[in-house]
Design an enzyme around this catalytic site. Structure first.
Site, short mmCIF file in Angstrom:
data_model
loop_
_atom_site.label_atom_id
_atom_site.label_comp_id
_atom_site.label_asym_id
_atom_site.label_seq_id
_atom_site.Cartn_x
_atom_site.Cartn_y
_atom_site.Cartn_z
N ASP A 142 0.97 -1.55 0.51
CA ASP A 142 -0.19 0.07 0.44
C ASP A 142 0.88 1.35 -0.15
O ASP A 142 2.00 1.02 0.22
CB ASP A 142 -1.03 -0.30 1.13
CG ASP A 142 -1.89 0.99 1.51
OD1 ASP A 142 -2.42 1.39 0.87
OD2 ASP A 142 -1.58 2.12 2.57
N ASP A 146 -0.30 5.16 1.01
CA ASP A 146 -0.47 6.16 1.89
C ASP A 146 -0.56 5.13 3.19
O ASP A 146 -1.84 4.21 3.31
CB ASP A 146 -2.25 6.82 1.64
CG ASP A 146 -2.20 7.53 0.79
OD1 ASP A 146 -0.63 8.06 -0.43
OD2 ASP A 146 -3.23 7.83 -0.18
#
EC number: 3.1.3.18
Length: 218
Positions: free
Chosen positions: A7, A9
């Site tokens: 991922d 953020d």
């Protein structure tokens, strides 16, 4: 060797300050009051359309009404240039260097739109690690649908993959994709660590290479 799918953020970068700045810019440009960091941060993780709907709903507007398209377009445009608030979490570069030296193939799968994701990754200097970067508009579906993670693994060409993320959406994505989940605990999650499905957790990126190196596959 293993593929690692990250991922973005809340996992590799703390993007909340940048998202906060951009969100308030699109709101105040239309006469709405600015929001505090905690409020905007609570909207992060499910993609830009979700963020825009939350901003509109918070402003008392119809989240799917006529203001959605212009506000979304403004937000995504600003995302690509207003990147100063994106910063790396401590130890990320060193960990990625070690993983690359181990022969790991790495990708990013994020719900942030692809072009803003690329801009943020370039801003913090991580593009050399990731031959595959998929954003929330790269495919017809977004996380927690597993399609993005499966596509990233296929493009990396590795039979085995670990998914690394920080949030409830990431945990659900890993379950849906059938991949082991490594939880970075210092990101944007709201749920206690012990209540989130995960196979390993770490608070310091210096631990990640050893976790991957010692991973025991069934």
């Amino acid at each position: 060797m293993t593929a690692l799918i990250f991922d973005l953020d809340g996992t590799l970068i703390d993007s909340a300050p940048a998202i906060h700045t951009v969100s308030n810019a699109v709101l105040t440009a239309r006469g709405y009051p600015a929001l505090d960091m905690a409020t905007v941060r609570s909207f992060v993780g499910k993609g830009a359309p979700h963020l825009v709907r939350c901003l509109l709903q918070n402003a008392g507007e119809n989240p799917d009404g006529p203001l959605f398209d212009p506000l979304y377009a403004d937000l995504v445009t600003r995302y690509e240039t207003e990147v100063e608030g994106n910063t790396l979490y401590p130890g990320v570069v060193e960990a990625l260097d070690a993983l690359a030296a181990m022969g790991c193939a790495m990708a990013v799968a994020t719900n942030k739109p692809e072009r803003p994701a690329l801009a943020a990754i370039r801003h913090v200097g991580l593009e050399r690690f990731f031959p595959v970067i998929l954003g929330g508009d790269s495919l017809p579906t977004r996380k927690p649908d597993p399609g993005m993670v499966h596509a990233a693994q296929a493009r990396l060409g590795r039979d085995r993959a670990l998914y690394v993320g920080d949030s409830e959406v990431d945990a659900e994505t890993a379950v849906n994709a059938g991949l082991p989940f490594l939880l970075y605990t210092e990101g944007y999650r709201k749920t206690p660590v012990e209540k989130m499905p995960h196979q390993a957790a770490f608070s310091d990126f210096s631990r990640l290479p050893a976790l991957v190196k010692g991973w025991s596959w069934p």
